[in-house]
Design an enzyme around this catalytic site. Structure first.
Site, PDB file in Angstrom:
ATOM      1  N   ARG A  34       0.838  -1.199   0.000  1.00 48.44           N
ATOM      2  CA  ARG A  34       0.000   0.000   0.000  1.00 48.44           C
ATOM      3  C   ARG A  34       0.876   1.252   0.000  1.00 48.44           C
ATOM      4  O   ARG A  34       2.074   1.201   0.287  1.00 48.44           O
ATOM      5  CB  ARG A  34      -0.945  -0.001   1.206  1.00 48.44           C
ATOM      6  CG  ARG A  34      -0.287   0.171   2.547  1.00 48.44           C
ATOM      7  CD  ARG A  34      -1.300   0.011   3.686  1.00 48.44           C
ATOM      8  NE  ARG A  34      -0.692   0.262   4.985  1.00 48.44           N
ATOM      9  CZ  ARG A  34      -0.634   1.456   5.570  1.00 48.44           C
ATOM     10  NH1 ARG A  34      -1.143   2.507   4.957  1.00 48.44           N
ATOM     11  NH2 ARG A  34      -0.058   1.608   6.748  1.00 48.44           N
ATOM     12  N   ASN A  44       8.072   1.125   0.157  1.00 48.32           N
ATOM     13  CA  ASN A  44       8.016   0.038  -0.818  1.00 48.32           C
ATOM     14  C   ASN A  44       8.751   0.355  -2.117  1.00 48.32           C
ATOM     15  O   ASN A  44       9.157  -0.554  -2.837  1.00 48.32           O
ATOM     16  CB  ASN A  44       6.557  -0.323  -1.126  1.00 48.32           C
ATOM     17  CG  ASN A  44       5.871  -0.991   0.048  1.00 48.32           C
ATOM     18  OD1 ASN A  44       6.396  -1.931   0.626  1.00 48.32           O
ATOM     19  ND2 ASN A  44       4.699  -0.495   0.422  1.00 48.32           N
ATOM     20  N   ARG A  93      -6.223  -2.161  -5.012  1.00 49.30           N
ATOM     21  CA  ARG A  93      -6.845  -2.424  -3.720  1.00 49.30           C
ATOM     22  C   ARG A  93      -7.827  -1.301  -3.345  1.00 49.30           C
ATOM     23  O   ARG A  93      -7.538  -0.116  -3.536  1.00 49.30           O
ATOM     24  CB  ARG A  93      -5.776  -2.524  -2.633  1.00 49.30           C
ATOM     25  CG  ARG A  93      -6.274  -3.220  -1.371  1.00 49.30           C
ATOM     26  CD  ARG A  93      -5.280  -3.170  -0.233  1.00 49.30           C
ATOM     27  NE  ARG A  93      -3.922  -3.548  -0.610  1.00 49.30           N
ATOM     28  CZ  ARG A  93      -2.943  -3.612   0.275  1.00 49.30           C
ATOM     29  NH1 ARG A  93      -3.161  -3.335   1.554  1.00 49.30           N
ATOM     30  NH2 ARG A  93      -1.714  -3.941  -0.116  1.00 49.30           N
ATOM     31  N   SER A 102      -5.462  -1.727   8.555  1.00 49.71           N
ATOM     32  CA  SER A 102      -5.838  -2.880   7.723  1.00 49.71           C
ATOM     33  C   SER A 102      -4.825  -4.015   7.894  1.00 49.71           C
ATOM     34  O   SER A 102      -3.619  -3.782   7.888  1.00 49.71           O
ATOM     35  CB  SER A 102      -5.902  -2.477   6.248  1.00 49.71           C
ATOM     36  OG  SER A 102      -6.847  -1.448   6.040  1.00 49.71           O
ATOM     37  N   SER A 104      -3.096  -7.848   6.847  1.00 45.93           N
ATOM     38  CA  SER A 104      -2.754  -8.600   5.635  1.00 45.93           C
ATOM     39  C   SER A 104      -3.869  -9.571   5.265  1.00 45.93           C
ATOM     40  O   SER A 104      -4.178  -9.759   4.082  1.00 45.93           O
ATOM     41  CB  SER A 104      -1.449  -9.373   5.838  1.00 45.93           C
ATOM     42  OG  SER A 104      -0.370  -8.494   6.034  1.00 45.93           O
ATOM     43  N   ARG A 177      19.587 -21.679  33.644  1.00 41.13           N
ATOM     44  CA  ARG A 177      19.738 -20.884  32.422  1.00 41.13           C
ATOM     45  C   ARG A 177      20.460 -21.708  31.352  1.00 41.13           C
ATOM     46  O   ARG A 177      21.549 -22.236  31.588  1.00 41.13           O
ATOM     47  CB  ARG A 177      20.536 -19.609  32.705  1.00 41.13           C
ATOM     48  CG  ARG A 177      19.842 -18.609  33.601  1.00 41.13           C
ATOM     49  CD  ARG A 177      20.748 -17.429  33.918  1.00 41.13           C
ATOM     50  NE  ARG A 177      21.062 -16.673  32.709  1.00 41.13           N
ATOM     51  CZ  ARG A 177      20.302 -15.683  32.233  1.00 41.13           C
ATOM     52  NH1 ARG A 177      19.184 -15.343  32.862  1.00 41.13           N
ATOM     53  NH2 ARG A 177      20.658 -15.033  31.153  1.00 41.13           N
TER      54      ARG A 177
END
Length: 246
Positions: A34, A44, A93, A102, A104, A177
Site C-alpha cells: 500500500r 516500498n 486495492r 488494515s 494482511s 539458564r
C-alpha cells in the site's frame, strides 16, 4: 492515445486471467504494497541496490520461475507503475483495505474474493530485502506436501513477560539458564514470505499446525521497518560487494 497505468493493467489482467483460470492448482505470488507508510515514507519504492525494494522483490520472484503470476496489491499509482515496469500484474486495492489498521488477512481476502481462480499463493514482503532464490526453492518444495510454509529465523534470546508489577520468564527456567550450545533455540517469523491457500484465509489464518518452515540466515532475515534497518541493509550490501571484489 496514451493509456494510464491501470488501463495497461486491465489488458495484462485479461491476458493472464485466461491462463490462470485453466491452472487452478498453480501458485500465485502476491505482494501487498500500500502507499501509506508511517515508519519510512514510500518505503516500498525506496531506491536500493540499483532498483527499488519492490522492483528487487519482483525480480527475485520472477527469476525463480515458480509462480503462475506475480501480483502487486496496491492503492498507490507510483507503486502500480513500478510493479508494471518490472513485469508484475497490479490489483487495485480498495481504500478500505489500505488503511494503517488494515491487516494482511483483510487485504488477501479482498484479493481472493475478486480473483476466485487463485487457490494457492505465496505472500511476499518487499521490505524483506534479502529474499533469495534458494529460500523460494525450498519453500516451493515443502509446499508440495504441506498446506502452508513460512520463513523463520532461529533465535536463542531469553524472553520475559511483564505481569503487573512483576516479570516472569517465558521460555526458560532462571534456575537452569540454558547455554547457547545446549539449546536448539526457537523459531521467530521473519515475515519474508507465507505460502498458504484460500481455505486457510477463509478461516482468518495464514498458518496452522501442519505448516512447514524455511529457516532464513540471520543477516538475510533483516526487515526494513525503520531508517536504521535501511542503513544496516545498505551496509551489508556494500560489505558483500567489497568482499566479492577481493
Amino acid at each position: 492515445m496514451k493509456r494510464t497505468v491501470f488501463q495497461i493493467v486491465i489488458v495484462l489482467f485479461i491476458e493472464v486471467s485466461s491462463h490462470a483460470c485453466c491452472s487452478l492448482n498453480d501458485t500465485h505470488a502476491i505482494i501487498l504494497a500500500r502507499g501509506g507508510s508511517k515508519g519510512i515514507k514510500n518505503k516500498n519504492i525506496l531506491s536500493f541496490n540499483g532498483t527499488t525494494l519492490l522492483g528487487q522483490t519482483i525480480k527475485i520472484i520472477d527469476e525463480s520461475n515458480k509462480f503462475s503470476a506475480i501480483w502487486v496489491s496496491t492503492d498507490d499509482e507510483q507503486i502500480a507503475y513500478e510493479a508494471v515496469r518490472h513485469g508484475a500484474l497490479v490489483y487495485r486495492r480498495m481504500p478500505h483495505f489500505a488503511q494503517d489498521h488494515s491487516s494482511s488477512i483483510e487485504a488477501l481476502k479482498e484479493f481472493l474474493y475478486k480473483n476466485s481462480f487463485v487457490q494457492r499463493f505465496a505472500l511476499f514482503q518487499c521490505t524483506s530485502i534479502f529474499l533469495k532464490r534458494k529460500y523460494i526453492d525450498e519453500a516451493v518444495n515443502k509446499f508440495r506436501n504441506n498446506p502452508c510454509v513460512f520463513a523463520v529465523k532461529r533465535t536463542h534470546k531469553l524472553k520475559w513477560k511483564e505481569a503487573g508489577h512483576s516479570i516472569t520468564p517465558l521460555n526458560f527456567n532462571p534456575r537452569r539458564r540454558p547455554r547457547r550450545q545446549d539449546w536448539s533455540g526457537e523459531f521467530e517469523e521473519t515475515g519474508m514470505f507465507y505460502f498458504s491457500n484460500r481455505h486457510l484465509v477463509a478461516q482468518n489464518l495464514l498458518q496452522n499446525e501442519k505448516c512447514s518452515v524455511v529457516e532464513i540466515e540471520q543477516l538475510d532475515s533483516i526487515e526494513i521497518d525503520s531508517i536504521i534497518d535501511f542503513k544496516i541493509a545498505k551496509c551489508i550490501v556494500q560489505e558483500k560487494k567489497l568482499n566479492e571484489g577481493k
